[in-house]
Design a protein around this motif. Structure first.
Motif, PDB file in Angstrom:
ATOM      1  N   ILE A 119       7.577   5.375  -1.465  1.00  0.00           N
ATOM      2  CA  ILE A 119       7.291   3.966  -1.224  1.00  0.00           C
ATOM      3  C   ILE A 119       7.268   3.272  -2.582  1.00  0.00           C
TER       4      ILE A 119
ATOM      5  N   ALA B  75       6.399  -2.450  -2.556  1.00  0.00           N
ATOM      6  CA  ALA B  75       6.474  -2.447  -1.093  1.00  0.00           C
ATOM      7  C   ALA B  75       5.242  -1.842  -0.440  1.00  0.00           C
TER       8      ALA B  75
ATOM      9  N   THR C 211       1.824  -1.582   1.134  1.00  0.00           N
ATOM     10  CA  THR C 211       0.795  -2.343   1.834  1.00  0.00           C
ATOM     11  C   THR C 211       0.027  -1.371   2.723  1.00  0.00           C
TER      12      THR C 211
ATOM     13  N   GLU D 133      -0.020  -1.484   5.896  1.00  0.00           N
ATOM     14  CA  GLU D 133       0.867  -1.172   7.018  1.00  0.00           C
ATOM     15  C   GLU D 133       1.946  -0.179   6.629  1.00  0.00           C
ATOM     16  N   SER D 134       2.583  -0.380   5.467  1.00  0.00           N
ATOM     17  CA  SER D 134       3.647   0.544   5.058  1.00  0.00           C
ATOM     18  C   SER D 134       3.085   1.935   4.761  1.00  0.00           C
TER      19      SER D 134
ATOM     20  N   THR E 169       2.311   3.539   8.244  1.00  0.00           N
ATOM     21  CA  THR E 169       3.569   3.851   8.919  1.00  0.00           C
ATOM     22  C   THR E 169       4.200   5.123   8.348  1.00  0.00           C
ATOM     23  N   THR E 170       4.179   5.243   7.010  1.00  0.00           N
ATOM     24  CA  THR E 170       4.761   6.420   6.363  1.00  0.00           C
ATOM     25  C   THR E 170       3.888   7.652   6.599  1.00  0.00           C
TER      26      THR E 170
END
Length: 363
Positions: free
Chosen positions: A311, A315, A317, A319-320, A323-324
């Motif tokens: 990541i 980018a 956050t 949320e990211s 998600t990952t």
């Protein structure tokens, strides 16, 4: 045998040096060691803790921009060479090993001028400024990533790997997660931003808290002491999240990592060595605040082999991050494939290889 070692500034330079010394103590119980660092560097605390004789010289790094401070740096560099020569003459080493950081520039250069066999060790995929300078003077250059060979004279380069990896490879799993009120049998992600923490990772973790509720995995997050107080206002939420534990620092990181299923953090050379030695899947967030973006190149070496996901810092956050995490933590088959690829990327006999280079130079 007498071995002089120098390296400083960051743990990435210091831990491989300590690993080399510890290994050689086993091979040569009667060997003598001396470590030269700086008084203000992290090495001034870490090295004496290992019982390794420690001396200091005064030096500072060059500014990459035009600065009057560089005149002081040049003066300190020249005077530090004189100081290093005195320490070398007094100790009379059979070999001098530099593991990076500006302090080893003076020490290894001085050793070369005194006719002492010299080796430098480059941990990253992109060579540091000090090692590029020293490459003209040393006898051998140990590297961890094949890409690093492009920066050095080919006849001097040996692919050895990172000695820190071999040192941690034998650590066995335990129930240490219970010390953090976590379940040793539950899939666990270990998240950290280095010894001091990382602001972007900390911000993402705060955003991620409401998204982590009811996940079938757990998280141990080391925020770094300077960011830990930021979680005070989230304490009520953390009390309800039984699968998330936030601590300022993890003292016994290797013992914790070996009990984790996924590692999330920066892509420094030492972290990469530890992750691959333990055969752990990882989610890497390269630091943007490093020379020549070398952490991205470090991370890419694992991503390309299927051992890691990446990541970008910009980018990242809450949320990211979640998600990952879900992508890996909710897919045991993927974790197993990544773990296998991670193990294959490691060089399990790194210290053995470095030791062989030392032996060849001191015959």
């Amino acid at each position: 045998m007498k071995v002089l070692v120098s390296g400083g500034g960051t743990g990435g330079h210091i831990y491989p040096a300590i690993s080399i010394v510890n290994y050689m103590k086993e091979k040569y119980p009667d060997a003598e060691f001396l470590y030269i660092g700086t008084e203000k560097g992290l090495e001034s605390r870490l090295v004496p803790e290992q019982g390794i004789p420690f001396e200091t010289i005064s030096i500072q790094g060059f500014k990459r921009s035009i600065s009057l401070d560089n005149f002081k740096t040049m003066y300190l560099f020249l005077s530090s060479i004189k100081s290093a020569k005195k320490l070398i003459k007094d100790f009379q080493p059979d070999v001098v090993i530099g593991t990076g950081g500006y302090v080893c520039g003076s020490v290894v250069y001085a050793a070369n001028k005194l006719g002492v066999p010299t080796i430098i060790h480059e941990q990253n995929s992109v060579a540091g400024m000090t090692n590029k300078f020293l490459s003209k003077y040393v006898n051998k250059i140990g590297i961890c990533f094949p890409d690093a060979a492009d920066y050095f004279p080919s006849e001097k380069v040996v692919l050895v790997g990172n000695p820190r990896g071999q040192e941690v490879a034998g650590v066995k799993p335990s129930n240490i997660l219970m010390n953090f009120d976590l379940d040793p049998d539950k899939p666990t992600a270990i998240i950290f931003g280095g010894s001091r923490g990382a602001q972007t990772i900390n911000n993402a973790m705060k955003e991620a808290l409401p998204l982590l509720e009811d996940k079938p995995y757990q998280i141990l997050y080391a925020s770094g002491s300077i960011y830990f107080d930021e979680f005070d206002e989230y304490q009520e939420q953390l009390d309800t999240l039984k699968n998330v534990k936030v601590v300022p620092y993890i003292d016994n990181m290797i013992q914790v990592l070996v009990n984790g299923d996924v590692v999330v953090g920066r892509a420094g050379a030492t972290s990469i060595a530890e992750i691959t030695a333990l055969g752990l899947p990882s989610i890497l967030i390269p630091s943007p605040n490093v020379t020549n973006d070398h952490q991205t190149k470090n991370a890419k070496s694992l991503v390309d082999q299927g051992a890691a996901l990446m990541i970008k810092d910009t980018a990242l956050t809450g949320e990211s991050l979640v998600t990952t995490l879900d992508q890996v933590m909710l897919n045991q088959g993927l974790r197993e494939k990544m773990a296998k690829a991670s193990k294959q990327e490691g060089i399990p006999d790194a210290t053995d290889r470095m030791y062989q280079v030392i032996q060849d130079l001191t015959k």
